[in-house]
Write a protein that holds these residues in place. Structure first.
Motif, PDB file in Angstrom:
ATOM      1  N   UNK A  99     -41.392  50.539-126.847  1.00  0.00           N
ATOM      2  CA  UNK A  99     -40.440  49.591-127.433  1.00  0.00           C
ATOM      3  C   UNK A  99     -41.004  48.185-127.284  1.00  0.00           C
ATOM      4  N   UNK A 100     -41.299  47.531-128.384  1.00  0.00           N
ATOM      5  CA  UNK A 100     -41.910  46.202-128.341  1.00  0.00           C
ATOM      6  C   UNK A 100     -40.833  45.121-128.472  1.00  0.00           C
ATOM      7  N   UNK A 101     -40.661  44.356-127.395  1.00  0.00           N
ATOM      8  CA  UNK A 101     -39.749  43.211-127.438  1.00  0.00           C
ATOM      9  C   UNK A 101     -40.586  41.935-127.418  1.00  0.00           C
ATOM     10  N   UNK A 102     -39.954  40.788-127.222  1.00  0.00           N
ATOM     11  CA  UNK A 102     -40.693  39.522-127.263  1.00  0.00           C
ATOM     12  C   UNK A 102     -41.738  39.437-126.154  1.00  0.00           C
ATOM     13  N   UNK A 103     -41.432  39.998-124.972  1.00  0.00           N
ATOM     14  CA  UNK A 103     -42.399  39.962-123.871  1.00  0.00           C
ATOM     15  C   UNK A 103     -43.637  40.791-124.201  1.00  0.00           C
ATOM     16  N   UNK A 104     -43.423  42.004-124.665  1.00  0.00           N
ATOM     17  CA  UNK A 104     -44.549  42.897-124.971  1.00  0.00           C
ATOM     18  C   UNK A 104     -45.353  42.355-126.151  1.00  0.00           C
ATOM     19  N   UNK A 105     -44.655  41.812-127.144  1.00  0.00           N
ATOM     20  CA  UNK A 105     -45.332  41.203-128.288  1.00  0.00           C
ATOM     21  C   UNK A 105     -46.249  40.067-127.826  1.00  0.00           C
TER      22      UNK A 105
ATOM     23  N   UNK B  85     -54.801  42.858-126.040  1.00  0.00           N
ATOM     24  CA  UNK B  85     -54.698  44.288-125.768  1.00  0.00           C
ATOM     25  C   UNK B  85     -54.386  45.049-127.057  1.00  0.00           C
ATOM     26  N   UNK B  86     -53.439  44.495-127.836  1.00  0.00           N
ATOM     27  CA  UNK B  86     -53.072  45.105-129.122  1.00  0.00           C
ATOM     28  C   UNK B  86     -52.444  44.014-129.973  1.00  0.00           C
ATOM     29  N   UNK B  87     -53.176  43.534-130.930  1.00  0.00           N
ATOM     30  CA  UNK B  87     -52.710  42.400-131.725  1.00  0.00           C
ATOM     31  C   UNK B  87     -51.985  42.852-132.991  1.00  0.00           C
ATOM     32  N   UNK B  88     -50.982  42.061-133.386  1.00  0.00           N
ATOM     33  CA  UNK B  88     -50.237  42.368-134.600  1.00  0.00           C
ATOM     34  C   UNK B  88     -49.343  41.203-134.964  1.00  0.00           C
ATOM     35  N   UNK B  89     -49.027  41.085-136.247  1.00  0.00           N
ATOM     36  CA  UNK B  89     -48.247  39.931-136.712  1.00  0.00           C
ATOM     37  C   UNK B  89     -46.752  40.088-136.492  1.00  0.00           C
ATOM     38  N   UNK B  90     -46.295  41.309-136.206  1.00  0.00           N
ATOM     39  CA  UNK B  90     -44.881  41.528-135.916  1.00  0.00           C
ATOM     40  C   UNK B  90     -44.751  42.675-134.920  1.00  0.00           C
ATOM     41  N   UNK B  91     -43.521  42.924-134.464  1.00  0.00           N
ATOM     42  CA  UNK B  91     -43.332  43.912-133.396  1.00  0.00           C
ATOM     43  C   UNK B  91     -43.711  45.325-133.828  1.00  0.00           C
ATOM     44  N   UNK B  92     -43.479  45.651-135.081  1.00  0.00           N
ATOM     45  CA  UNK B  92     -43.829  46.996-135.554  1.00  0.00           C
ATOM     46  C   UNK B  92     -45.345  47.171-135.571  1.00  0.00           C
ATOM     47  N   UNK B  93     -46.055  46.137-136.008  1.00  0.00           N
ATOM     48  CA  UNK B  93     -47.521  46.202-136.040  1.00  0.00           C
ATOM     49  C   UNK B  93     -48.095  46.351-134.633  1.00  0.00           C
TER      50      UNK B  93
ATOM     51  N   UNK C  34     -52.434  59.116-121.040  1.00  0.00           N
ATOM     52  CA  UNK C  34     -52.030  59.077-119.630  1.00  0.00           C
ATOM     53  C   UNK C  34     -51.213  57.834-119.279  1.00  0.00           C
ATOM     54  N   UNK C  35     -51.300  56.793-120.116  1.00  0.00           N
ATOM     55  CA  UNK C  35     -50.586  55.549-119.841  1.00  0.00           C
ATOM     56  C   UNK C  35     -49.354  55.347-120.740  1.00  0.00           C
ATOM     57  N   UNK C  36     -49.191  56.175-121.766  1.00  0.00           N
ATOM     58  CA  UNK C  36     -48.204  55.875-122.806  1.00  0.00           C
ATOM     59  C   UNK C  36     -46.762  55.857-122.332  1.00  0.00           C
ATOM     60  N   UNK C  37     -46.398  56.731-121.428  1.00  0.00           N
ATOM     61  CA  UNK C  37     -44.996  56.774-120.993  1.00  0.00           C
ATOM     62  C   UNK C  37     -44.613  55.501-120.242  1.00  0.00           C
ATOM     63  N   UNK C  38     -45.546  54.918-119.499  1.00  0.00           N
ATOM     64  CA  UNK C  38     -45.222  53.779-118.634  1.00  0.00           C
ATOM     65  C   UNK C  38     -45.632  52.415-119.171  1.00  0.00           C
ATOM     66  N   UNK C  39     -46.447  52.365-120.213  1.00  0.00           N
ATOM     67  CA  UNK C  39     -46.999  51.086-120.663  1.00  0.00           C
ATOM     68  C   UNK C  39     -45.916  50.103-121.082  1.00  0.00           C
ATOM     69  N   UNK C  40     -44.846  50.601-121.671  1.00  0.00           N
ATOM     70  CA  UNK C  40     -43.739  49.718-122.074  1.00  0.00           C
ATOM     71  C   UNK C  40     -43.217  48.927-120.878  1.00  0.00           C
ATOM     72  N   UNK C  41     -42.995  49.607-119.769  1.00  0.00           N
ATOM     73  CA  UNK C  41     -42.440  48.940-118.582  1.00  0.00           C
ATOM     74  C   UNK C  41     -43.454  47.990-117.952  1.00  0.00           C
ATOM     75  N   UNK C  42     -44.716  48.397-117.884  1.00  0.00           N
ATOM     76  CA  UNK C  42     -45.730  47.507-117.306  1.00  0.00           C
ATOM     77  C   UNK C  42     -45.821  46.202-118.079  1.00  0.00           C
ATOM     78  N   UNK C  43     -45.857  46.293-119.395  1.00  0.00           N
ATOM     79  CA  UNK C  43     -46.040  45.100-120.216  1.00  0.00           C
ATOM     80  C   UNK C  43     -44.816  44.197-120.207  1.00  0.00           C
ATOM     81  N   UNK C  44     -43.625  44.796-120.228  1.00  0.00           N
ATOM     82  CA  UNK C  44     -42.427  43.959-120.220  1.00  0.00           C
ATOM     83  C   UNK C  44     -42.281  43.230-118.881  1.00  0.00           C
ATOM     84  N   UNK C  45     -42.573  43.906-117.782  1.00  0.00           N
ATOM     85  CA  UNK C  45     -42.495  43.267-116.476  1.00  0.00           C
ATOM     86  C   UNK C  45     -43.574  42.205-116.313  1.00  0.00           C
ATOM     87  N   UNK C  46     -44.745  42.480-116.857  1.00  0.00           N
ATOM     88  CA  UNK C  46     -45.838  41.507-116.789  1.00  0.00           C
ATOM     89  C   UNK C  46     -45.464  40.256-117.580  1.00  0.00           C
ATOM     90  N   UNK C  47     -44.852  40.465-118.742  1.00  0.00           N
ATOM     91  CA  UNK C  47     -44.433  39.329-119.557  1.00  0.00           C
ATOM     92  C   UNK C  47     -43.255  38.576-118.974  1.00  0.00           C
TER      93      UNK C  47
END
Length: 211
Positions: free
Chosen positions: A136-142, A150-158, A170-183
């Protein structure tokens, strides 16, 4: 950014936080669904404060639906956009009762058919409640994904599509949480805390801030 660098970034984030989860408080998929719906344009802290009282009284579709819109508003009136959110939650409860036996469906289309539930909310529920490898890409992950490259895109869907493509399984289930907390706590919007960042040497952001 090359893939080896991506893997090292994700490995460091995993080492720092091996079992990440949402900061929203919940004890069931339904409670999570309600909490995420309420969290749009609101802080997790404000949502948790409201749902602690709400869920102690009503934490099933049937119980919240029985409160009615006005009854629900009394519990969530401290949260932004509470009027429209109350309407959506009550309508969603009715659909869950009528169409899903009061259970939260493990199906993206069915989730997105619920009032107040968009792609991001569906991704959060599928990932956090059911362990799906959704992102789930929010403003923090974007911000983090683009800033680090890490992964560039012009909008959240991209950005979501790019993350799904380049993040190893191996990272897909947790990457959302890591990135949002990092942001939320390190790679903040106005003045990122680059000097205390565990991936600073791997990040490709050109305007790093040394603190």
């Amino acid at each position: 950014m090359n893939q080896n660098k991506r893997i090292e970034i994700l490995s460091r984030l995993r080492a720092e936080n091996p079992t990440p989860t949402t900061e929203l408080e919940f004890n069931s998929p339904f409670e999570l669904l309600v909490a995420v719906t309420l969290s749009a344009q609101a802080t997790d802290v404000s949502v948790n404060k409201a749902t602690r009282k709400l869920f102690s009284v009503a934490n099933t579709p049937e119980a919240i639906y029985a409160l009615g819109v006005d009854g629900l508003k009394e519990y969530i009136k401290t949260i932004g956009l509470y009027n429209s959110k109350a309407n959506n939650v009550i309508k969603a409860c009715k659909m869950l009762i009528d169409q899903h036996n009061g259970q939260v469906p493990q199906d993206r289309a069915a989730l997105e058919a619920l009032p107040g539930v968009g792609r991001k909310t569906a991704n959060v529920v599928l990932n956090t409640a059911f362990g799906w490898p959704t992102i789930a890409v929010d403003t923090h992950i974007f911000r983090v994904s683009n800033r680090t490259k890490l992964a560039m895109g012009k909008d959240v869907v991209a950005v979501e599509e790019k993350l799904l493509k380049v993040v190893p399984a191996e990272f897909k289930v947790d990457v959302h949480h890591w990135l949002i907390l990092h942001g939320r706590y390190t790679c903040v919007a106005r003045k990122p805390k680059c000097g205390s960042c565990i991936i600073e040497d791997l990040c490709e952001y050109k305007d790093k801030v040394e603190i």
